[in-house]
Design a protein around this motif. Structure first.
Motif: not given
Length: 778
Positions: A303-323
């Protein structure tokens, strides 16, 4: 006990909501059956109150410790069993030999009531005889001193022991020289305790009750709250009423997760109405949770891949994952490589349901996951718990309001026991601090857990067994082998409130030491003593007994442990010990001071626990502090299990191979049997039942109502059978069956354990079903 005609077994589906009038009727029946004195009825109004006694049942927390009727059906059963007017006196033991008592059922043994005096086994008469307390402690000390190696003794602990008793117990044992601490955690949530530290740094949950007020979704894995933690249903009811999504994930579709009538709601009671709890029911195959959780995580990534493909809000919490995390890329690559066909097949859950769960999880900003032993008593239980924490980290659902990990423990202080030192694998930091506080060098060698203790008994390496509560002989796997091990001991000692089978499966010498219950007034030097416990959400609170003791010859658990320590260390050749054992037994605030000096997090223990609700022990991961080697929460990738004992057995036997999960009835708590019925599952006056899918009954050539025998499929040459189970049609996945423990514990091989945690795999037992001699219902 006089013999009465056995009531006729009846199978009748239960169509009412959980709790409600059925619970109130059950409470009344239990209070009458136990002959609870009138004064003790009134004590129920002080249960879970400030300056009152804490429920001796489950570890679910109380929100305010202030509601007039903050108790549940099974809590009242636990109190009634402890406050019973029945007594097992020396005259009772004079009238009953051990051999005769062994013929009685576990339910019948429970019904004899409270023990009143310390007893010692007399082999010549095959009876327990009274013994003076001092003589009992001297006998224990003599046996322990006679061992050439302290590691030849094992010290079991039940989760009902208070912090004070458990801390003093572990101090005694480590002063003696061993870390042999088999305990009930080894058989239930050990996968949680071993799995979470590697991912989030702490082996405890990260939520409080307040988080349930704002959670958008709650996923309940492998848990039956209506029976095991009834007060949890009140919390889920409030969540459901405000619109939170609740998902029940369990091979058995349990009535308590469908509808609930709160006995403390006048409106629901008077109008015969109820509240729907779970909006979704997902029934994985027994042991299929690993594949299901991995499937949800894989779909969330897609679902996150799909969101990235269409430029919508990420499903993954990227900020949490990165930090806050490490290892995500490896985990994500493992998810992408996993086969959907394999995940669906191994979970037993259709792709459409997995997709629905992933969508719900992705749409919910705040998610709580709770789990019980349905997740932890499998071969790959540690990996399953770690996958669950991975899933929660994907959307930052740890360390924020309304979200987090919520393992729900069983006994009221099983978590607290571990916190204060009941741990066969203690950390160096804990031992260092304990050694400094008491000026000794604690043993560093890791000790035996439950399974290792039984193996050591069978090999002759354990000669003394001491149990602080519990029913070791019945709670453990591979029952005949456990009994053989106990009988090889030179001494068995059980500290207990009531008679159970463990007292009848004894060593050459054997002691039964009766103790006060939590509901009873504990006076030491004329001062009423309170004890503390830690619930599943790390709240520590005080409990004071309200009832008069069942006998004037009872000692409290802390007093028993203190006097054992005094007899072992102060009455011997070395004279006075540096630890003032009797002083600790005479005033429990001193024990709490010692806990404060020995264990981090208990600062100002006596002052803070005096508050009505006690205090919260800090859980670092709740505050997004990660006590891992990297200093970050860690994603851990796990391959889908292959070549498991279940898979190998199924390859040999095909569809006839069934996977057995053991479970409780509604009228029991752990091995304590309150009655012979299981109301919510529609079973009355019978415990030897087998829940099975109707199509599997027909496939195997049987009919509902027939009696069958169960045989374990294992490769060690040991025959394991359990006889005379009644086939009951039930909503359970094909190839899976359920039955009560301890009746099915003989089927669990001693070496069938979870990876890393060594927990018996009581929810994953490969069995065959055979026709029994008796085949008709009733």
């Amino acid at each position: 006990m006089s013999k009465k005609a056995s009531p006729v077994a009846k199978i009748e589906p239960y169509t009412h909501p959980a709790a409600g009038w059925g619970a109130l009727k059950s409470v009344t029946v239990n209070l009458i059956k136990e002959r609870v004195p009138g004064a003790h009825y009134r004590a129920l109004l002080r249960q879970n109150q400030p300056n009152g006694f804490d429920c001796p049942g489950c570890a679910w927390p109380d929100r305010k410790h202030a509601s007039t009727f903050e108790f549940c059906e099974n809590g009242v059963k636990a109190v009634a069993a402890e406050a019973t007017g029945k007594r097992a006196t020396p005259a009772f033991f004079e009238a009953h030999s051990v051999t005769a008592l062994l013929e009685q059922s576990d339910y019948e043994l429970e019904q004899h009531g409270r023990l009143t005096d310390p007893m010692i086994y007399d082999a010549e008469t095959d009876r327990y005889r009274p013994i003076d307390w001092d003589d009992a402690f001297k006998l224990i000390a003599r046996h322990l001193r006679a061992l050439p190696d302290p590691n030849q003794a094992a010290f079991y602990t039940s989760g009902r022991a208070s912090n004070e008793a458990a801390f003093l117990y572990q101090l005694l044992v480590r002063r003696y020289g061993t870390n042999n601490f088999p305990d009930c955690s080894n058989m239930c949530h050990e996968a949680t305790s071993r799995g979470l530290p590697a991912t989030v740094g702490v082996g405890k949950g990260t939520v409080t009750l307040e988080d349930f007020e704002t959670a958008d979704a709650i996923f309940v894995f492998g848990q039956n709250p209506a029976t095991n933690h009834p007060r949890m249903l009140s919390e889920l009811r409030e969540c459901a009423k405000r619109g939170a999504a609740i998902v029940s994930i369990n091979p058995l579709k349990e009535r308590g997760m469908e509808r609930f009538a709160d006995p403390q709601s006048p409106l629901e009671m008077l109008t015969m109405s109820s509240t729907r709890i779970a909006g979704r029911f997902v029934q994985p195959t027994v042991g299929g949770d690993f594949a299901l959780i991995k499937g949800i995580a894989k779909r969330v990534l897609e679902l996150d891949d799909d969101a990235r493909a269409i430029g919508s809000a990420r499903v993954l919490d990227v900020a949490f994952i990165d930090a806050h995390t490490s290892g995500f890329d490896t985990f994500a690559a493992d998810l992408r490589a996993e086969s959907w066909a394999a995940l669906v097949a191994e979970s037993g859950v259709p792709y459409e349901q997995i997709d629905d769960l992933a969508g719900l999880y992705a749409r919910s900003e705040r998610v709580i996951v709770t789990w019980g032993m349905g997740l932890t008593q499998h071969k790959h239980s540690v990996a399953t718990v770690q996958l669950l924490s991975n899933l929660m980290m994907m959307r930052g659902n740890i360390g924020k309001e309304g979200a987090g990990l919520c393992p729900v423990r069983g006994h009221s202080n099983v978590q607290g026991n571990r916190t204060v030192g009941i741990e066969e694998k203690p950390t160096p930091a804990f031992l260092d601090r304990l050694g400094r506080a008491f000026d000794f060098e604690p043993p560093r060698r890791h000790g035996y857990d439950v399974v290792e203790t039984i193996e050591a008994m069978l090999e002759g390496h354990i000669r003394v067994f001491i149990g602080l509560g519990g029913n070791f002989a019945m709670a453990t796997p591979d029952t005949p082998r456990t009994w053989e091990g106990l009988r090889r001991c030179a001494l068995t000692v059980h500290i207990t409130t009531k008679l159970n089978r463990s007292h009848l499966i004894h060593g050459r010498d054997a002691l039964i030491l009766p103790t006060l219950g939590r509901t009873e007034i504990d006076l030491q030097n004329g001062v009423s003593q309170g004890v503390t416990v830690e619930d599943s959400m790390s709240m520590v609170h005080m409990s004071y007994g309200m009832n008069q003791p069942a006998s004037p010859n009872l000692l409290s658990e802390p007093a028993i442990v203190a006097r054992m320590g005094h007899a072992l260390f102060s009455d011997g050749e070395d004279g006075v010990d540096s630890v003032d054992w009797l002083g600790y037994g005479a005033g429990y605030s001193r024990i709490r001071d010692a806990i404060e000096a020995s264990i981090a997090g208990f600062d100002d223990y006596n002052a803070r626990v005096a508050h009505p609700r006690g205090f919260h022990l800090r859980v670092a991961s709740r505050e997004r502090e990660w006590l891992t080697p990297s200093g970050k929460a860690t994603f851990i990738a796990h391959a889908l299990p292959s070549d498991t004992p279940i898979q190998r057995a199924r390859a040999r036997h095909g569809r006839r191979l069934m996977t057995l999960m053991t479970t409780r009835s509604h009228d029991q708590y752990n091995t304590t049997i309150y009655a012979l019925s299981d109301r919510y599952r529609g079973v009355y006056n019978e415990r030897r039942v087998l829940f099975i899918h109707p199509d599997d009954i027909r496939m195997l050539g049987f009919e509902a109502g027939q009696r069958v025998d169960l045989e374990t499929v294992w490769d060690d040459g040991v025959e394991r059978r359990a006889h005379g189970f009644l086939l009951v049609e039930y909503d359970i996945p094909r190839g899976c069956i359920g039955a009560y423990y301890p009746e099915t514990n003989p089927l669990v091989p001693l070496d069938s354990v979870g990876d890393v945690c060594n927990t018996p795999t009581s929810k994953s037992v490969p069995v065959l079903i055979h026709r029994a001699a008796q085949s008709a219902l009733g």
